[in-house]
Design an enzyme around this catalytic site. Structure first.
Site, PDB file in Angstrom:
ATOM      1  N   THR A 125       0.833  -1.209   0.000  1.00  0.00           N
ATOM      2  CA  THR A 125       0.000   0.000   0.000  1.00  0.00           C
ATOM      3  C   THR A 125       0.867   1.259   0.000  1.00  0.00           C
ATOM      4  O   THR A 125       2.000   1.243   0.488  1.00  0.00           O
ATOM      5  CB  THR A 125      -0.914   0.004   1.251  1.00  0.00           C
ATOM      6  OG1 THR A 125      -1.488   1.306   1.405  1.00  0.00           O
ATOM      7  CG2 THR A 125      -0.157  -0.309   2.524  1.00  0.00           C
ATOM      8  N   ASP A 126       0.295   2.353  -0.496  1.00  0.00           N
ATOM      9  CA  ASP A 126       1.026   3.633  -0.480  1.00  0.00           C
ATOM     10  C   ASP A 126       1.210   4.158   0.946  1.00  0.00           C
ATOM     11  O   ASP A 126       2.054   5.031   1.187  1.00  0.00           O
ATOM     12  CB  ASP A 126       0.329   4.683  -1.357  1.00  0.00           C
ATOM     13  CG  ASP A 126      -1.070   5.073  -0.886  1.00  0.00           C
ATOM     14  OD1 ASP A 126      -1.587   4.460   0.071  1.00  0.00           O
ATOM     15  OD2 ASP A 126      -1.648   6.006  -1.484  1.00  0.00           O
ATOM     16  N   GLU A 127       0.416   3.603   1.893  1.00  0.00           N
ATOM     17  CA  GLU A 127       0.505   4.125   3.265  1.00  0.00           C
ATOM     18  C   GLU A 127       1.865   3.861   3.905  1.00  0.00           C
ATOM     19  O   GLU A 127       2.197   4.495   4.906  1.00  0.00           O
ATOM     20  CB  GLU A 127      -0.585   3.503   4.149  1.00  0.00           C
ATOM     21  CG  GLU A 127      -1.972   3.919   3.730  1.00  0.00           C
ATOM     22  CD  GLU A 127      -2.982   3.881   4.877  1.00  0.00           C
ATOM     23  OE1 GLU A 127      -4.164   3.847   4.564  1.00  0.00           O
ATOM     24  OE2 GLU A 127      -2.595   3.910   6.051  1.00  0.00           O
ATOM     25  N   TYR A 153      -1.144  -0.260  11.330  1.00  0.00           N
ATOM     26  CA  TYR A 153      -1.496  -0.907  10.054  1.00  0.00           C
ATOM     27  C   TYR A 153      -0.387  -0.693   9.028  1.00  0.00           C
ATOM     28  O   TYR A 153       0.130  -1.653   8.439  1.00  0.00           O
ATOM     29  CB  TYR A 153      -2.825  -0.346   9.503  1.00  0.00           C
ATOM     30  CG  TYR A 153      -3.015  -0.652   8.024  1.00  0.00           C
ATOM     31  CD1 TYR A 153      -3.269  -1.950   7.593  1.00  0.00           C
ATOM     32  CD2 TYR A 153      -2.904   0.355   7.056  1.00  0.00           C
ATOM     33  CE1 TYR A 153      -3.420  -2.241   6.233  1.00  0.00           C
ATOM     34  CE2 TYR A 153      -3.048   0.071   5.704  1.00  0.00           C
ATOM     35  CZ  TYR A 153      -3.299  -1.226   5.301  1.00  0.00           C
ATOM     36  OH  TYR A 153      -3.432  -1.518   3.959  1.00  0.00           O
TER      37      TYR A 153
HETATM   38  P1  NAD Z   1     -10.478  -6.188   3.325  1.00  0.00           P
HETATM   39  O1  NAD Z   1     -10.332  -5.910   4.772  1.00  0.00           O
HETATM   40  O2  NAD Z   1     -11.736  -5.801   2.639  1.00  0.00           O
HETATM   41  O3  NAD Z   1     -10.293  -7.766   3.067  1.00  0.00           O
HETATM   42  C1  NAD Z   1      -9.292  -8.512   3.698  1.00  0.00           C
HETATM   43  C2  NAD Z   1      -9.621  -9.999   3.525  1.00  0.00           C
HETATM   44  O4  NAD Z   1      -8.561 -10.757   4.126  1.00  0.00           O
HETATM   45  C3  NAD Z   1     -10.930 -10.428   4.220  1.00  0.00           C
HETATM   46  O5  NAD Z   1     -11.680 -11.243   3.354  1.00  0.00           O
HETATM   47  C4  NAD Z   1     -10.447 -11.218   5.428  1.00  0.00           C
HETATM   48  O6  NAD Z   1     -11.356 -12.243   5.821  1.00  0.00           O
HETATM   49  C5  NAD Z   1      -9.127 -11.790   4.917  1.00  0.00           C
HETATM   50  N1  NAD Z   1      -8.212 -12.093   6.015  1.00  0.00           N
HETATM   51  C6  NAD Z   1      -7.837 -11.279   7.039  1.00  0.00           C
HETATM   52  N2  NAD Z   1      -6.985 -11.921   7.862  1.00  0.00           N
HETATM   53  C7  NAD Z   1      -6.791 -13.159   7.340  1.00  0.00           C
HETATM   54  C8  NAD Z   1      -6.014 -14.281   7.737  1.00  0.00           C
HETATM   55  N3  NAD Z   1      -5.258 -14.248   8.841  1.00  0.00           N
HETATM   56  N4  NAD Z   1      -6.034 -15.376   6.947  1.00  0.00           N
HETATM   57  C9  NAD Z   1      -6.808 -15.418   5.831  1.00  0.00           C
HETATM   58  N5  NAD Z   1      -7.577 -14.391   5.422  1.00  0.00           N
HETATM   59  C10 NAD Z   1      -7.566 -13.282   6.172  1.00  0.00           C
HETATM   60  O7  NAD Z   1      -9.210  -5.535   2.641  1.00  0.00           O
HETATM   61  P2  NAD Z   1      -9.061  -4.813   1.206  1.00  0.00           P
HETATM   62  O8  NAD Z   1      -9.414  -3.397   1.337  1.00  0.00           O
HETATM   63  O9  NAD Z   1      -9.699  -5.662   0.183  1.00  0.00           O
HETATM   64  O10 NAD Z   1      -7.478  -4.887   1.033  1.00  0.00           O
HETATM   65  C11 NAD Z   1      -6.861  -6.037   0.448  1.00  0.00           C
HETATM   66  C12 NAD Z   1      -5.372  -5.841   0.429  1.00  0.00           C
HETATM   67  O11 NAD Z   1      -5.037  -4.686  -0.328  1.00  0.00           O
HETATM   68  C13 NAD Z   1      -4.758  -5.623   1.819  1.00  0.00           C
HETATM   69  O12 NAD Z   1      -3.527  -6.299   1.853  1.00  0.00           O
HETATM   70  C14 NAD Z   1      -4.549  -4.112   1.891  1.00  0.00           C
HETATM   71  O13 NAD Z   1      -3.470  -3.809   2.736  1.00  0.00           O
HETATM   72  C15 NAD Z   1      -4.231  -3.801   0.444  1.00  0.00           C
HETATM   73  N6  NAD Z   1      -4.573  -2.442  -0.024  1.00  0.00           N
HETATM   74  C16 NAD Z   1      -5.829  -1.945   0.192  1.00  0.00           C
HETATM   75  C17 NAD Z   1      -6.165  -0.692  -0.329  1.00  0.00           C
HETATM   76  C18 NAD Z   1      -7.557  -0.103  -0.136  1.00  0.00           C
HETATM   77  O14 NAD Z   1      -7.769   1.042  -0.485  1.00  0.00           O
HETATM   78  N7  NAD Z   1      -8.521  -0.860   0.376  1.00  0.00           N
HETATM   79  C19 NAD Z   1      -5.213   0.037  -1.052  1.00  0.00           C
HETATM   80  C20 NAD Z   1      -3.924  -0.501  -1.226  1.00  0.00           C
HETATM   81  C21 NAD Z   1      -3.635  -1.749  -0.720  1.00  0.00           C
HETATM   82  O1  DAU Z   2      -3.972   4.315   0.803  1.00  0.00           O
HETATM   83  C1  DAU Z   2      -4.300   2.963   0.802  1.00  0.00           C
HETATM   84  C2  DAU Z   2      -5.042   2.609   2.067  1.00  0.00           C
HETATM   85  O2  DAU Z   2      -6.328   3.206   1.961  1.00  0.00           O
HETATM   86  C3  DAU Z   2      -5.156   1.109   2.308  1.00  0.00           C
HETATM   87  O3  DAU Z   2      -3.865   0.590   2.508  1.00  0.00           O
HETATM   88  C4  DAU Z   2      -6.049   0.805   3.520  1.00  0.00           C
HETATM   89  O4  DAU Z   2      -6.232  -0.587   3.649  1.00  0.00           O
HETATM   90  C5  DAU Z   2      -7.390   1.473   3.292  1.00  0.00           C
HETATM   91  O5  DAU Z   2      -8.221   1.273   4.421  1.00  0.00           O
HETATM   92  C6  DAU Z   2      -7.222   2.972   3.036  1.00  0.00           C
HETATM   93  O6  DAU Z   2      -6.750   3.654   4.233  1.00  0.00           O
HETATM   94  P1  DAU Z   2      -7.342   5.080   4.679  1.00  0.00           P
HETATM   95  O7  DAU Z   2      -7.087   5.234   6.112  1.00  0.00           O
HETATM   96  O8  DAU Z   2      -6.898   6.147   3.751  1.00  0.00           O
HETATM   97  O9  DAU Z   2      -8.913   4.806   4.365  1.00  0.00           O
HETATM   98  P2  DAU Z   2     -10.255   5.147   5.191  1.00  0.00           P
HETATM   99  O10 DAU Z   2     -11.394   4.837   4.270  1.00  0.00           O
HETATM  100  O11 DAU Z   2     -10.248   4.541   6.543  1.00  0.00           O
HETATM  101  O12 DAU Z   2     -10.161   6.720   5.356  1.00  0.00           O
HETATM  102  C7  DAU Z   2     -10.041   7.586   4.246  1.00  0.00           C
HETATM  103  C8  DAU Z   2      -9.954   8.999   4.781  1.00  0.00           C
HETATM  104  O13 DAU Z   2     -11.222   9.376   5.328  1.00  0.00           O
HETATM  105  C9  DAU Z   2      -8.943   9.175   5.900  1.00  0.00           C
HETATM  106  O14 DAU Z   2      -8.328  10.457   5.770  1.00  0.00           O
HETATM  107  C10 DAU Z   2      -9.783   9.132   7.166  1.00  0.00           C
HETATM  108  C11 DAU Z   2     -11.109   9.747   6.712  1.00  0.00           C
HETATM  109  N1  DAU Z   2     -12.313   9.215   7.388  1.00  0.00           N
HETATM  110  C12 DAU Z   2     -12.509   7.862   7.423  1.00  0.00           C
HETATM  111  C13 DAU Z   2     -13.609   7.333   8.043  1.00  0.00           C
HETATM  112  C14 DAU Z   2     -13.828   5.841   8.106  1.00  0.00           C
HETATM  113  C15 DAU Z   2     -13.259  10.090   7.937  1.00  0.00           C
HETATM  114  O15 DAU Z   2     -13.084  11.317   7.871  1.00  0.00           O
HETATM  115  N2  DAU Z   2     -14.348   9.563   8.548  1.00  0.00           N
HETATM  116  C16 DAU Z   2     -14.573   8.223   8.648  1.00  0.00           C
HETATM  117  O16 DAU Z   2     -15.589   7.812   9.255  1.00  0.00           O
END
Ligand code: NAD
Ligand code: DAU
Length: 339
Positions: A125-127, A153
């Site tokens: 992730t970019d984080e 995280y």
């Molecule tokens: P999500 O939380 O929606 O899904 C995660 C999945 O992993 C779930 O189905 C959960 O049951 C499974 N899981 C968790 N722990 C596990 C374990 N110990 N064994 C097996 N399965 C397990 O997450 P997402 O938003 O789909 O993100 C997927 C991946 O992409 C993550 O690695 C996250 O860090 C990365 N990512 C997410 C974003 C974003 O914006 N959501 C951006 C960049 C990278």
């Molecule tokens: O950048 C990639 C990441 O993006 C992934 O690696 C993470 O898995 C994914 O959860 C996401 O992280 P963020 O923390 O950026 O996403 P989130 O949706 O939790 O929050 C987005 C922004 O909105 C952040 O600045 C916090 C703000 N926020 C979030 C929630 C849930 C609010 O202001 N109110 C809220 O209730």
């Protein structure tokens, strides 16, 4: 080709499963997911009907269980999406994040090495780069930016990312890493910004914006991320890292206002609440490398992607209503109750 996808019952993993079933009629998919609160088998309902899709409820931290699946299924490639993914939860329970995100990834890499150096892709992730200042729009994250994770995280994701590159260097694991920006689209769990605001707005509940809502995220439609991972698997070079993002920076408050407008809800629902601890100010990806080396381009403009997403949540109310009526209510009370 037999691809083992971990975390396939979550948001991006499920979108990747559907993307692959559609675009690679010659691939078989083996999905491994332990179905945590974020995993949802109903998301995979259609995939489960395909003879090319197999599901295992399995924790990636369990070596014996993962070994047994490798032995039986003999995958050619692994894409590791499985993770604890929510920053706010990592502030509550950091240890679980270290266990799943780092040690779970290690179990997957060890299995890849044991079963013939299976191609491995780590979804990072970019984080992990930390944040950028709000007043320097010229600064972007490149693959060479220093890693400065801010939350448990992002620190755990940085650990897995570094471990993947160490496994490439030390053991010759055929591994790649992608670092993508914020995704949005169908099947995103309603704890995340966009689906949370859609669900709350549809129920005329307050829209809790952290701080002043001025933090910036770089949004990418989930199908564009899936295509990037697919391309990296096919053409990426082991040992390489690829940033993925579409130059689409938005302030949180502007997204929430856009959603109010699209849903026909008043902005008076917006409530400013106590900020997230350690809240990153701004993310912005420079995707020049994946564009130049693999020819990847985002295909979904934000306005179109957001409309499609809102439409999906309107058309699939039972999917998210079932989630928010369960254990999620306790989470919401804990997180937002007296914020
Ligand atoms: P999500 O939380 O929606 O899904 C995660 C999945 O992993 C779930 O189905 C959960 O049951 C499974 N899981 C968790 N722990 C596990 C374990 N110990 N064994 C097996 N399965 C397990 O997450 P997402 O938003 O789909 O993100 C997927 C991946 O992409 C993550 O690695 C996250 O860090 C990365 N990512 C997410 C974003 C974003 O914006 N959501 C951006 C960049 C990278
Ligand atoms: O950048 C990639 C990441 O993006 C992934 O690696 C993470 O898995 C994914 O959860 C996401 O992280 P963020 O923390 O950026 O996403 P989130 O949706 O939790 O929050 C987005 C922004 O909105 C952040 O600045 C916090 C703000 N926020 C979030 C929630 C849930 C609010 O202001 N109110 C809220 O209730």
């Amino acid at each position: 080709m037999r691809i083992l996808v971990t975390g396939g019952a979550g948001f991006i993993g499920a979108n990747f499963v559907y993307y692959t079933l559609k675009n690679h009629p010659d691939y078989d998919i083996i999905c491994v997911d332990s179905l945590t609160y974020a995993g949802n088998l109903s998301t995979l309902q259609k995939a489960l009907k395909s003879p090319r899709f197999t599901f295992y409820r399995q924790d990636i931290r369990d070596r014996d269980g993962i070994d047994a699946i490798f032995q039986k299924e003999r995958p050619d490639a692994v894409v590791n999406f499985a993770a604890e993914s929510h920053v706010d939860r990592s502030i509550e329970t950091p240890e679980l994040f270290l266990q799943t995100n780092i040690l779970g990834a290690q179990v997957m890499m060890d299995a890849c090495l044991r079963y013939g150096n299976v191609r491995f892709h780590q979804v990072s992730t970019d984080e992990i780069y930390g944040d950028l200042p709000l007043d320097r729009p010229d600064l972007l994250f490149t693959e060479n930016s220093p890693l400065r994770p801010s939350s448990p995280y992002s620190a755990s994701k940085a650990g897995a990312d570094m471990l993947t590159l160490a496994y490439f260097r030390t053991y010759g694991l055929r591994a790649t890493v992608s670092r993508c920006s914020n995704n949005y689209g169908p099947f995103q769990f309603p704890e995340k910004l966009i689906p949370l605001m859609i669900a709350n707005a549809l129920e005329d509940k307050p829209l809790p914006v952290y701080g002043q809502g001025l933090n910036v995220r770089d949004w990418l439609y989930v199908a564009d991320h899936c295509r990037a991972v697919d391309l990296i698997l096919e053409k990426g070079e082991p040992g390489q890292v690829y940033n993925v993002g579409g130059h689409n920076e938005m302030r949180n408050i502007d997204i929430v206002k856009l959603l109010c407008a699209q849903l026909g809800k008043p902005e008076s629902l917006i409530t400013f609440v106590t900020d997230r601890k350690g809240h990153d100010l701004r993310y912005a990806i420079d995707p020049a490398k994946i564009r130049a080396e693999l020819g990847w381009e985002p295909q979904t403009p934000f306005a179109e992607g957001l409309k499609k997403t809102v439409r999906w949540y309107l058309d699939n109310r039972p999917w998210w209503e079932q989630i928010i009526s369960g254990e999620y209510r306790n989470y919401y009370q804990r997180m937002y109750g007296d914020r």
